[in-house]
Structures are given as C-alpha cells and as structure tokens.
Design an enzyme around this catalytic site. Sequence first.
Site, PDB file in Angstrom:
ATOM      1  N   VAL A  50     -15.978   6.069  -9.358  1.00 21.41           N
ATOM      2  CA  VAL A  50     -15.811   6.187 -10.802  1.00 21.41           C
ATOM      3  C   VAL A  50     -15.983   7.644 -11.237  1.00 21.41           C
ATOM      4  CG1 VAL A  50     -16.713   5.506 -13.059  1.00 21.41           C
ATOM      5  CG2 VAL A  50     -16.508   3.802 -11.236  1.00 21.41           C
ATOM      6  N   CYS A  51     -17.011   8.294 -10.723  1.00 26.29           N
ATOM      7  CA  CYS A  51     -17.281   9.675 -11.113  1.00 26.29           C
ATOM      8  C   CYS A  51     -16.188  10.629 -10.639  1.00 26.29           C
ATOM      9  CB  CYS A  51     -18.641  10.119 -10.583  1.00 26.29           C
ATOM     10  SG  CYS A  51     -20.022   9.205 -11.304  1.00 26.29           S
ATOM     11  N   THR A  52     -15.566  10.321  -9.518  1.00 24.88           N
ATOM     12  CA  THR A  52     -14.460  11.149  -9.045  1.00 24.88           C
ATOM     13  C   THR A  52     -13.334  11.163 -10.066  1.00 24.88           C
ATOM     14  OG1 THR A  52     -15.018  10.759  -6.725  1.00 24.88           O
ATOM     15  CG2 THR A  52     -12.755  11.432  -7.196  1.00 24.88           C
ATOM     16  N   GLU A  54     -13.738  10.625 -13.265  1.00 19.51           N
ATOM     17  CA  GLU A  54     -14.244  11.267 -14.485  1.00 19.51           C
ATOM     18  C   GLU A  54     -14.176  12.787 -14.401  1.00 19.51           C
ATOM     19  OE1 GLU A  54     -17.549   8.216 -16.256  1.00 19.51           O
ATOM     20  OE2 GLU A  54     -18.174   9.609 -14.696  1.00 19.51           O
ATOM     21  N   LEU A  55     -14.653  13.349 -13.308  1.00 17.11           N
ATOM     22  CA  LEU A  55     -14.660  14.803 -13.189  1.00 17.11           C
ATOM     23  C   LEU A  55     -13.248  15.374 -13.189  1.00 17.11           C
ATOM     24  CD1 LEU A  55     -17.668  14.161 -12.370  1.00 17.11           C
ATOM     25  CD2 LEU A  55     -17.576  16.290 -11.076  1.00 17.11           C
TER      26      LEU A  55
END
Length: 227
Positions: A50-52, A54-55
């Site tokens: 998920v964070c991949t 987002e960034l």
Amino acid sequence: MSDAPAPRLRLGSTAPDFEAATTAGTIKFHEWIGTSWAILFSHPGDFTPVCTTELGEVARRAPDFAKRNVKVIGISANNLNDHHSWIQDINEYGGKVGPTDVQFPIIADPDRKISALYDMLDYQDATNRDNKGLPFTVRTVFVIDPKKVIRLTISYPASTGRNFDEIIRVIDSLQIGDKHRVTTPVNWQKGDDVIVHPSVTNDEAKTLFPDFTTHKPYLRTTPLKVE
C-alpha cells in the site's frame, strides 16, 4: 526506543522538533520546514504494497505541493539502505501510472524514536510488528504550518491507502481560511463558495465579502476568488 511517554499531540500543538537521518541527508525538522507548510507521513515499513503506491503518488503530485508551498517528508522504521532500495521499486512501479521520481526525503527511524515522539506506534495490532516484535508505525499524516503548529492529523488503517486529493483539499481550506477569515463547508472544493467566519460582523462582511448571502444568522456564504 525510549520508555518516556510521548507528548499528547493535538490540533494546535507545536510539532516536536528532532534531528534525523534521511535519504536527503541529516535534517533538523523545524529548520527543514523553514517558512513552508509540511506534511509528515508515516509508513509501517519499506517494501510494503500500500505504501509503495502512496509514495509514488506523492512523488507525482510534487508540483501540486510546490505551488502550495508544502514540503513533504516520509518516515518508516527502516534504515537508509532499505529506503534507497525501496525508492527504486517505487519509481519502477509508479512508472506504470505516470512518470515517478521520488525526490522528497524519507526519514530512517529503525529505533522508533521519532515515531514514539509523534505517538505513531501501533500498540494495538499484534500483526503490525517487525521480526523482533517491535511495533510498526500506524499510517499517520500530520499537516504542519509555517509556525510549526499541527493543523491536521489523520490516521489510516494498514489496509487502506491514503487519499492525497483530500489532504491537498484540507491544505487549500486551511491556507484560504488563514488568509481570508472564512471556513469551508461540507465537500468543499477550491473555487466553491465558502462560509464567512462567525467572528466577522455583518458590517465587516459587507466590505470584505460584498456578495455574501445570509442563510441563517449563523450561516453566511460568499463566493471567493482564489488562485
């Protein structure tokens, strides 16, 4: 990780200052913010799906943040080597959506000192821990103004990607409100009518907002031209 209790951070609190190693070098947080607004957003760990996404989105929205005088900085409980490797993955995957080049700094916080300072550690979810059993961060967003005051906090569950359209919308609302003595109604978007702040008298409103409309004694709206 210190056992000292973290400060209770609320809207209106001064964002704690700290010094940290980042992918862009060592920074002192307040000095790095300078006269800008800032977004500090945390991630449970590097190489997380998920964070991949987002960034990559944050990198692609760099022009949107720049024109609002907003600096962005990420943080996760990994070291700098992991961060640099992860950035390559982010850029590669993000390229499937659009040109992606992560230039904003990411803080290395393997000892959780900064995460504890900002009360971002997940003590509730037993699955959100590293292989040493240390809690990862919850996925928190702090919006901080040039006076280093916390103006927005949002915490997301690990399963749900953040909505940066909403975060930018709130920044627009805060910046316009600071400048024009207005507030913004439900589902407001930049360019929509705004609400005349309750502290503005009707006589003042006639000068400040000549086209304002009174719906109720406590509810007045006005068009507002903003860049």
